[in-house]
Design a protein around this motif. Structure first.
Motif, PDB file in Angstrom:
ATOM      1  N   PHE A  75       0.856  -1.190   0.000  1.00 40.31           N
ATOM      2  CA  PHE A  75       0.000   0.000   0.000  1.00 40.31           C
ATOM      3  C   PHE A  75       0.894   1.244   0.000  1.00 40.31           C
ATOM      4  O   PHE A  75       2.060   1.187   0.421  1.00 40.31           O
ATOM      5  CB  PHE A  75      -0.924   0.009   1.228  1.00 40.31           C
ATOM      6  N   PRO A  76       0.358   2.373  -0.472  1.00 38.61           N
ATOM      7  CA  PRO A  76       1.150   3.607  -0.487  1.00 38.61           C
ATOM      8  C   PRO A  76       1.439   4.115   0.926  1.00 38.61           C
ATOM      9  O   PRO A  76       0.593   4.008   1.821  1.00 38.61           O
ATOM     10  CB  PRO A  76       0.257   4.595  -1.250  1.00 38.61           C
ATOM     11  N   VAL A  77       2.628   4.679   1.088  1.00 38.85           N
ATOM     12  CA  VAL A  77       3.023   5.327   2.344  1.00 38.85           C
ATOM     13  C   VAL A  77       3.751   6.622   2.022  1.00 38.85           C
ATOM     14  O   VAL A  77       4.399   6.751   0.978  1.00 38.85           O
ATOM     15  CB  VAL A  77       3.935   4.416   3.206  1.00 38.85           C
ATOM     16  N   GLU A  84      -1.149  15.371   3.903  1.00 37.49           N
ATOM     17  CA  GLU A  84      -2.169  16.407   4.054  1.00 37.49           C
ATOM     18  C   GLU A  84      -2.795  16.800   2.721  1.00 37.49           C
ATOM     19  O   GLU A  84      -3.925  17.299   2.684  1.00 37.49           O
ATOM     20  CB  GLU A  84      -1.561  17.636   4.732  1.00 37.49           C
ATOM     21  N   ASN A  85      -2.067  16.567   1.622  1.00 36.05           N
ATOM     22  CA  ASN A  85      -2.568  16.937   0.295  1.00 36.05           C
ATOM     23  C   ASN A  85      -3.032  15.735  -0.521  1.00 36.05           C
ATOM     24  O   ASN A  85      -3.192  15.842  -1.735  1.00 36.05           O
ATOM     25  CB  ASN A  85      -1.472  17.688  -0.479  1.00 36.05           C
ATOM     26  N   ILE A  86      -3.199  14.588   0.142  1.00 38.31           N
ATOM     27  CA  ILE A  86      -3.640  13.377  -0.560  1.00 38.31           C
ATOM     28  C   ILE A  86      -4.922  12.890   0.095  1.00 38.31           C
ATOM     29  O   ILE A  86      -4.906  12.387   1.219  1.00 38.31           O
ATOM     30  CB  ILE A  86      -2.552  12.279  -0.517  1.00 38.31           C
ATOM     31  N   ARG A  87      -6.035  13.055  -0.603  1.00 37.58           N
ATOM     32  CA  ARG A  87      -7.336  12.669  -0.060  1.00 37.58           C
ATOM     33  C   ARG A  87      -7.892  11.410  -0.715  1.00 37.58           C
ATOM     34  O   ARG A  87      -8.617  10.651  -0.085  1.00 37.58           O
ATOM     35  CB  ARG A  87      -8.340  13.820  -0.250  1.00 37.58           C
ATOM     36  N   GLU A  88      -7.574  11.201  -1.974  1.00 33.79           N
ATOM     37  CA  GLU A  88      -8.078  10.046  -2.715  1.00 33.79           C
ATOM     38  C   GLU A  88      -7.005   9.597  -3.693  1.00 33.79           C
ATOM     39  O   GLU A  88      -6.077  10.370  -4.002  1.00 33.79           O
ATOM     40  CB  GLU A  88      -9.370  10.393  -3.453  1.00 33.79           C
ATOM     41  N   ASP A  91      -5.392  11.764  -6.392  1.00 32.22           N
ATOM     42  CA  ASP A  91      -4.465  12.830  -6.004  1.00 32.22           C
ATOM     43  C   ASP A  91      -3.007  12.438  -6.217  1.00 32.22           C
ATOM     44  O   ASP A  91      -2.123  13.309  -6.250  1.00 32.22           O
ATOM     45  CB  ASP A  91      -4.676  13.213  -4.540  1.00 32.22           C
ATOM     46  N   LEU A  92      -2.738  11.134  -6.333  1.00 32.52           N
ATOM     47  CA  LEU A  92      -1.357  10.686  -6.551  1.00 32.52           C
ATOM     48  C   LEU A  92      -0.778  11.230  -7.852  1.00 32.52           C
ATOM     49  O   LEU A  92       0.443  11.318  -7.999  1.00 32.52           O
ATOM     50  CB  LEU A  92      -1.299   9.155  -6.564  1.00 32.52           C
ATOM     51  N   ALA A  93      -1.647  11.611  -8.798  1.00 28.41           N
ATOM     52  CA  ALA A  93      -1.169  12.147 -10.076  1.00 28.41           C
ATOM     53  C   ALA A  93      -0.368  13.427  -9.889  1.00 28.41           C
ATOM     54  O   ALA A  93       0.441  13.795 -10.751  1.00 28.41           O
ATOM     55  CB  ALA A  93      -2.350  12.393 -11.014  1.00 28.41           C
ATOM     56  N   GLY A 121       2.287   9.364 -11.901  1.00 30.08           N
ATOM     57  CA  GLY A 121       2.619  10.447 -10.994  1.00 30.08           C
ATOM     58  C   GLY A 121       3.182  11.638 -11.734  1.00 30.08           C
ATOM     59  O   GLY A 121       3.508  11.572 -12.927  1.00 30.08           O
ATOM     60  N   ALA A 122       3.313  12.758 -11.020  1.00 32.41           N
ATOM     61  CA  ALA A 122       3.924  13.941 -11.611  1.00 32.41           C
ATOM     62  C   ALA A 122       5.385  13.670 -11.963  1.00 32.41           C
ATOM     63  O   ALA A 122       5.936  14.272 -12.892  1.00 32.41           O
ATOM     64  CB  ALA A 122       3.820  15.116 -10.636  1.00 32.41           C
TER      65      ALA A 122
END
Length: 206
Positions: A75-77, A84-88, A91-93, A121-122
Motif C-alpha cells: 500500500f502507499p506510504v 495532508e494533500n492526498i485525499r483520494e 491525487d497521486l497524479a 505520478g507527476a
C-alpha cells in the motif's frame, strides 16, 4: 558450527535485525551467520541452511521444505506532511511516485487494484532498494509502496502514514525455505520456530 541464513537486505534491516536480540536471549548457544542478497538462493550451489524468500506456495525446488511466514500486503506510504494533500487515489497524479528496483511492478499492481491502471505520478524516482524508497518517503520526497510488515514500526512511530486504507495482498508471501533433510537439526529448528513465533506476534499487533 554456525547455521547460515540468507535474507533480502531490506527485510534484514527492517524486520529481522530489530528482533535479533530476542533470539539470542533465548538461544545463546546457537550461532547464526546472516548474509543478505537480492538473488534467489540455489541450495545446490550456495552453502545456506535456511533462506527467507518471497515465493508462491509450492515454488521451491525438490528436496526443500518451506513454511509460509509473513503476508506481503502492499500500500502507499508517505510522510505526514505530504499526506495532508492526498485525499483520494487520484491525487497521486500530482505527486512523485517512488519505485524500488527489486519490486518494479508494485505501483502498477496497486493502482490497477485501486481501479486506476493508467494513472501516472507527476514524477517517478527509482531506487536500487526498497529500503531507500521507504527512506525517501520518510524524508518527504514522494510516495512509496510499502510492505506492511516492513513499514509497521514507521507507521507506529508516525514517520510514515497510510493515505488510503486499501492494501493489495500479493500471492507471493515471505516463506522460510530450508533443506527438507535438515528439518530436524536442532539449531535450524530453533531459529525457524522463533521466526514463526515472531510472525505470529506481528499478526496480533495492532
Amino acid at each position: 558450527g554456525a547455521i547460515s541464513i540468507c535474507a533480502y537486505p531490506t527485510f534484514a534491516i527492517r524486520w529481522l535485525l530489530p528482533r535479533w536480540g530476542r533470539f539470542y536471549d533465548r538461544h545463546p548457544e546457537v550461532d547464526v551467520r546472516l548474509t543478505t542478497s537480492l538473488n534467489p538462493v540455489d541450495f545446490n550451489r550456495d552453502d545456506y541452511d535456511l533462506a527467507i524468500e518471497v515465493l508462491a506456495d509450492g515454488a521451491q525446488a525438490p528436496g526443500l521444505a518451506s513454511d509460509e511466514f509473513l503476508a506481503v500486503d502492499t500500500f502507499p506510504v508517505c510522510s505526514p506532511i505530504l499526506a495532508e494533500n492526498i485525499r483520494e487515489p487520484n491525487d497521486l497524479a500530482g505527486h512523485t511516485l517512488l519505485h524500488s528496483g527489486p519490486r518494479p511492478t508494485d505501483w502498477r499492481r496497486w493502482l490497477t487494484a485501486a481501479g486506476l491502471p493508467s494513472l501516472t505520478g507527476a514524477r517517478d524516482l527509482r531506487f536500487e532498494s526498497l529500503n531507500l524508497a521507504i527512506q525517501a518517503a520518510i524524508e518527504g520526497i514522494g510516495v512509496a509502496i510499502g510492505i506492511g510488515v516492513l513499514v509497521h514500526e514507521d507507521l507506529q512511530q508516525g514517520r510514515l502514514v497510510r493515505p488510503f486504507t486499501m492494501a493489495r495482498r500479493s500471492e507471493h508471501p515471505f516463506r522460510i525455505v530450508y533443506r527438507a533433510g535438515k528439518a530436524q537439526d536442532g539449531r535450524l529448528a530453533a531459529f525457524r520456530d522463533w521466526l514463526l513465533e515472531e510472525a505470529a506476534a506481528d499478526q496480533l499487533s495492532p
